[in-house]
Design a protein around this motif. Sequence first.
Motif, PDB file in Angstrom:
ATOM      1  N   ALA A  92       0.660  -1.180   0.011  1.00 38.78           N
ATOM      2  CA  ALA A  92       0.107  -0.018  -0.026  1.00 38.78           C
ATOM      3  C   ALA A  92       0.911   1.182  -0.191  1.00 38.78           C
ATOM      4  O   ALA A  92       1.917   1.479   0.635  1.00 38.78           O
ATOM      5  CB  ALA A  92      -0.865   0.029   1.275  1.00 38.78           C
ATOM      6  N   PHE A 146       0.232   4.446   1.594  1.00 35.91           N
ATOM      7  CA  PHE A 146      -0.610   4.833   2.619  1.00 35.91           C
ATOM      8  C   PHE A 146      -1.182   6.244   2.357  1.00 35.91           C
ATOM      9  O   PHE A 146      -0.654   6.976   1.705  1.00 35.91           O
ATOM     10  CB  PHE A 146      -0.042   4.859   4.199  1.00 35.91           C
ATOM     11  CG  PHE A 146      -1.035   4.326   4.948  1.00 35.91           C
ATOM     12  CD1 PHE A 146      -1.774   3.038   4.833  1.00 35.91           C
ATOM     13  CD2 PHE A 146      -1.441   4.950   6.140  1.00 35.91           C
ATOM     14  CE1 PHE A 146      -2.433   2.715   5.838  1.00 35.91           C
ATOM     15  CE2 PHE A 146      -2.343   4.528   6.998  1.00 35.91           C
ATOM     16  CZ  PHE A 146      -2.799   3.349   6.644  1.00 35.91           C
ATOM     17  N   PRO A 147      -2.495   6.409   2.929  1.00 34.57           N
ATOM     18  CA  PRO A 147      -3.348   7.656   2.321  1.00 34.57           C
ATOM     19  C   PRO A 147      -2.894   8.987   3.206  1.00 34.57           C
ATOM     20  O   PRO A 147      -1.955   8.851   4.052  1.00 34.57           O
ATOM     21  CB  PRO A 147      -4.643   7.421   3.321  1.00 34.57           C
ATOM     22  CG  PRO A 147      -4.492   6.324   4.155  1.00 34.57           C
ATOM     23  CD  PRO A 147      -3.329   5.664   3.599  1.00 34.57           C
ATOM     24  N   SER A 150      -2.743  -1.779  -5.025  1.00 32.84           N
ATOM     25  CA  SER A 150      -2.245  -0.761  -4.167  1.00 32.84           C
ATOM     26  C   SER A 150      -3.435   0.119  -3.875  1.00 32.84           C
ATOM     27  O   SER A 150      -4.210   0.345  -4.443  1.00 32.84           O
ATOM     28  CB  SER A 150      -1.227   0.017  -5.086  1.00 32.84           C
ATOM     29  OG  SER A 150      -1.837   0.899  -6.105  1.00 32.84           O
ATOM     30  N   TYR A 151      -3.174   0.974  -2.694  1.00 30.79           N
ATOM     31  CA  TYR A 151      -4.239   1.716  -2.138  1.00 30.79           C
ATOM     32  C   TYR A 151      -4.688   2.808  -3.340  1.00 30.79           C
ATOM     33  O   TYR A 151      -5.852   3.168  -3.319  1.00 30.79           O
ATOM     34  CB  TYR A 151      -3.684   2.626  -0.703  1.00 30.79           C
ATOM     35  CG  TYR A 151      -4.449   3.632  -0.327  1.00 30.79           C
ATOM     36  CD1 TYR A 151      -5.272   3.345   0.479  1.00 30.79           C
ATOM     37  CD2 TYR A 151      -4.271   4.815  -0.967  1.00 30.79           C
ATOM     38  CE1 TYR A 151      -6.251   4.250   1.039  1.00 30.79           C
ATOM     39  CE2 TYR A 151      -4.926   5.969  -0.070  1.00 30.79           C
ATOM     40  CZ  TYR A 151      -6.084   5.581   0.777  1.00 30.79           C
ATOM     41  OH  TYR A 151      -7.076   6.633   1.279  1.00 30.79           O
ATOM     42  N   ARG A 182      -8.549   3.235  -4.149  1.00 25.91           N
ATOM     43  CA  ARG A 182      -8.935   4.464  -3.473  1.00 25.91           C
ATOM     44  C   ARG A 182     -10.331   4.922  -4.060  1.00 25.91           C
ATOM     45  O   ARG A 182     -11.311   5.303  -3.262  1.00 25.91           O
ATOM     46  CB  ARG A 182      -7.895   5.630  -3.419  1.00 25.91           C
ATOM     47  CG  ARG A 182      -8.128   7.029  -2.732  1.00 25.91           C
ATOM     48  CD  ARG A 182      -7.392   7.855  -2.802  1.00 25.91           C
ATOM     49  NE  ARG A 182      -7.794   9.253  -2.211  1.00 25.91           N
ATOM     50  CZ  ARG A 182      -8.548  10.061  -2.875  1.00 25.91           C
ATOM     51  NH1 ARG A 182      -9.150   9.998  -4.026  1.00 25.91           N
ATOM     52  NH2 ARG A 182      -9.031  11.144  -2.120  1.00 25.91           N
ATOM     53  N   GLY A 241       0.118   1.121   8.015  1.00 29.29           N
ATOM     54  CA  GLY A 241       0.362   1.100   6.328  1.00 29.29           C
ATOM     55  C   GLY A 241       1.424   0.142   6.177  1.00 29.29           C
ATOM     56  O   GLY A 241       1.616  -0.482   5.142  1.00 29.29           O
ATOM     57  N   GLY A 273      -3.207  -2.919   0.208  1.00 28.43           N
ATOM     58  CA  GLY A 273      -4.027  -1.535  -0.127  1.00 28.43           C
ATOM     59  C   GLY A 273      -5.488  -1.836   0.347  1.00 28.43           C
ATOM     60  O   GLY A 273      -6.025  -0.673   0.528  1.00 28.43           O
ATOM     61  N   ALA A 306      -6.099  -1.238   3.835  1.00 28.01           N
ATOM     62  CA  ALA A 306      -5.784   0.343   4.103  1.00 28.01           C
ATOM     63  C   ALA A 306      -7.078   1.214   3.628  1.00 28.01           C
ATOM     64  O   ALA A 306      -7.338   1.735   4.459  1.00 28.01           O
ATOM     65  CB  ALA A 306      -4.599   0.595   3.146  1.00 28.01           C
ATOM     66  N   THR A 307      -7.649   0.802   2.718  1.00 31.33           N
ATOM     67  CA  THR A 307      -8.581   1.614   1.986  1.00 31.33           C
ATOM     68  C   THR A 307      -9.970   1.395   3.166  1.00 31.33           C
ATOM     69  O   THR A 307     -10.727   2.264   3.657  1.00 31.33           O
ATOM     70  CB  THR A 307      -9.168   1.219   0.868  1.00 31.33           C
ATOM     71  OG1 THR A 307      -9.604  -0.106   0.794  1.00 31.33           O
ATOM     72  CG2 THR A 307      -8.146   1.598  -0.347  1.00 31.33           C
TER      73      THR A 307
END
Length: 371
Positions: free
Chosen positions: A2, A4-5, A131-132, A136, A174, A179, A182-183
């Motif tokens: 991920a 991360f956000p 992936s994030y 997303r 993260g 991902g 994480a979302t």
Amino acid sequence: MASFPSADDLRLPAEIDASALTDVPEGPPERILLTGATGFLGGFLLADLLDATHARIHCLVRAESAAQARERLAGQLRARDVPEHHMSRIDVVPGSLAKPRFGLTDEEFSGLSRGIDVIYHCGAWVNLLASYPILRGCNVSGTLEILRLATRTRRIPVHYISTMGVIPAAREAGTGVSGYCATKWVAEQLVAQAAERGSPTMVHRPGVILADSRTGLVGKSDWFVHLTTASIRAGCAPDHPGLLPVGTVDFTSRAIVDLSLSRRARGQVFHVIDPEPLPFRSYFQGLTVAGVDLPLVPFDTWLERLRDLGDEVPRSTLRLAGETLRQMIPAPGQDTGPTAASAHRAPPVLDSDYFRRMLAFLSRDVMLPAQ
């Protein structure tokens, strides 16, 4: 892994605020919005909501046409032995979680908000390898649009279907987290902020979702099903020490519906899993008792056996086996928090008959080689 956000992703926009809005009418819901109804768990939620309520159910579906969407929903009901006449209580809302207002016009979006009493948000792009940033749009922005809808005209309750995978996502900030997890963690933060601003919310966290206890039906695209069928093809299973937070799909769905209809549970987070985690070894031993020869071998040996199968095992499954599996299995002793199982009906017993039903379904659906 991920990416991360950002801080912006974790911040709920100021206009999403229910504090000054009026509540929807008291009593059983008359109109429900359900996302993710064409997915595995979402299809069970659709069936259980039809059974547990008298409501009309509006299903947000991404499809080429309303007719195609209705056929996909009808297929979900047929797979779960739900009488076809229940389709008369289902309305299709063509749209996409990844688009602002789901791709609806502003007038349509406001009309939908005025026309529903509760939202069950089960829709997500479930991909443990992406992936994030890729996930997303659907998983984070889609949840934002749900919260925007829930505060557009009235204070509409939101039931957010999350995952137990948010626990390592929160603890590890993260690092090494998929991902997807994480979302879902970010979306939970947004739901929590909406609750602080007056939105009635409830978060449901399923674990590994297992086959239907009654029919053996499995999610064909489910990561754990792919690892199961790959292990059967390889003729061995990993001797892994971890524990699995699990629940059969029928138990998981019904627990979510039962909890959602209890006003006393508003504002809480529930881990919708069996009270006792399932040892990873025990899952594969259950398959052995049901008639599949699956000796336990060291994890690296198992991975090598999967690779030896070549094209029989997709590259994505190998990546799941080598990377994601380690992330998804909690370590022994990890706190699992509150569960729905203790408050409602008992979970099904995962005995040899259960595994035989699952194997029979896998064989009928040509997910396993002929024996």
